[in-house]
Scaffold this motif. Structure first.
Motif, PDB file in Angstrom:
ATOM      1  N   GLU A 119       0.830  -1.217   0.000  1.00 43.96           N
ATOM      2  CA  GLU A 119       0.000   0.000   0.000  1.00 43.96           C
ATOM      3  C   GLU A 119       0.858   1.259   0.000  1.00 43.96           C
ATOM      4  OE1 GLU A 119      -3.883  -1.825   2.360  1.00 43.96           O
ATOM      5  OE2 GLU A 119      -2.394  -0.644   3.452  1.00 43.96           O
ATOM      6  N   ILE A 120       1.944   1.216   0.768  1.00 41.86           N
ATOM      7  CA  ILE A 120       2.848   2.371   0.786  1.00 41.86           C
ATOM      8  C   ILE A 120       3.461   2.571  -0.599  1.00 41.86           C
ATOM      9  CG2 ILE A 120       5.033   3.230   1.741  1.00 41.86           C
ATOM     10  CD1 ILE A 120       4.279   1.832   4.365  1.00 41.86           C
ATOM     11  N   SER A 121       3.819   1.455  -1.236  1.00 44.04           N
ATOM     12  CA  SER A 121       4.404   1.558  -2.581  1.00 44.04           C
ATOM     13  C   SER A 121       3.395   2.124  -3.570  1.00 44.04           C
ATOM     14  CB  SER A 121       4.886   0.180  -3.050  1.00 44.04           C
ATOM     15  OG  SER A 121       5.926  -0.278  -2.214  1.00 44.04           O
ATOM     16  N   GLN A 122       2.127   1.746  -3.459  1.00 44.30           N
ATOM     17  CA  GLN A 122       1.106   2.284  -4.359  1.00 44.30           C
ATOM     18  C   GLN A 122       0.900   3.775  -4.120  1.00 44.30           C
ATOM     19  OE1 GLN A 122      -2.355  -0.164  -3.869  1.00 44.30           O
ATOM     20  NE2 GLN A 122      -1.642  -1.684  -5.364  1.00 44.30           N
ATOM     21  N   PHE A 123       0.940   4.202  -2.858  1.00 41.43           N
ATOM     22  CA  PHE A 123       0.802   5.637  -2.567  1.00 41.43           C
ATOM     23  C   PHE A 123       1.936   6.429  -3.192  1.00 41.43           C
ATOM     24  CE2 PHE A 123      -1.474   4.385   1.560  1.00 41.43           C
ATOM     25  CZ  PHE A 123      -2.717   4.436   0.949  1.00 41.43           C
ATOM     26  N   ARG A 124       3.124   5.828  -3.263  1.00 35.37           N
ATOM     27  CA  ARG A 124       4.280   6.491  -3.853  1.00 35.37           C
ATOM     28  C   ARG A 124       4.257   6.449  -5.384  1.00 35.37           C
ATOM     29  NH1 ARG A 124       8.981   3.825  -0.080  1.00 35.37           N
ATOM     30  NH2 ARG A 124       8.474   4.948   1.825  1.00 35.37           N
ATOM     31  N   ASP A 128       4.405  -1.296  -9.879  1.00 38.90           N
ATOM     32  CA  ASP A 128       5.084  -2.563 -10.197  1.00 38.90           C
ATOM     33  C   ASP A 128       5.684  -3.183  -8.930  1.00 38.90           C
ATOM     34  OD1 ASP A 128       4.444  -2.161 -12.821  1.00 38.90           O
ATOM     35  OD2 ASP A 128       6.413  -1.334 -13.371  1.00 38.90           O
ATOM     36  N   ARG A 129       6.300  -2.323  -8.143  1.00 38.82           N
ATOM     37  CA  ARG A 129       6.903  -2.806  -6.900  1.00 38.82           C
ATOM     38  C   ARG A 129       5.831  -3.353  -5.962  1.00 38.82           C
ATOM     39  NH1 ARG A 129      11.086   0.789  -3.334  1.00 38.82           N
ATOM     40  NH2 ARG A 129      11.997  -0.947  -2.198  1.00 38.82           N
TER      41      ARG A 129
END
Length: 149
Positions: A119-124, A128-129
């Motif tokens: 979820e943190i990666s999607q917010f950023r 893909d990560r």
């Protein structure tokens, strides 16, 4: 210098040895004063060896011991009762702590308040990560796959 009190109808309760020791202390010779105080306040039964006493002396010694013990018995019994109560309370607390320690823990649940790494990666904006991370978690821990979806 002496610490004499004026004579009254009641005799002085301070022993002469103690009074002499205090006089020595005020005279300035502290070593002699402390030795005198130690000697004046020493236990009279400290150097008594019961096997060296005659029969009459042994009877007096034992009678004095028994009278002293009987006078101290209520205080001793109260102290024993107090210690017994403290011991019972400590045992009760130990049982309670052991039961709490042995209690089975609650089953592990994912935290609802903290965001996952995906979820943190999607917010950023690193979609893909986030997808790779969710695929790895789904492969390694299938029981948690889709738990935060």
């Amino acid at each position: 210098m002496t610490l004499e009190r004026p004579t009254t109808a009641r005799p002085d309760v301070i022993q002469t040895e103690t009074r002499a020791a205090v006089d020595e202390l005020y005279a300035g010779d502290t070593v002699t004063a402390f030795r005198a105080i130690d000697q004046a306040t020493a236990d009279p039964t400290e150097n008594v060896r019961e096997w060296e006493l005659t029969d009459e002396q042994r009877q007096v010694y034992e009678a004095g011991y028994m009278v002293g013990f009987q006078m101290a018995a209520p205080e001793l019994m109260a102290e024993v009762a107090s210690l017994r109560a403290r011991l019972e309370q400590a045992e009760h607390d130990a049982d309670r702590y052991y039961a709490e320690m042995s209690r089975r823990p609650a089953p592990a649940e994912p935290f609802a308040s903290d965001p996952t790494f995906a979820e943190i990666s999607q917010f950023r904006g690193e979609h893909d990560r986030a997808a790779r991370h969710e695929a790895t978690i789904g492969r390694m821990f299938p029981q948690y796959a889709g738990a935060r979806a």
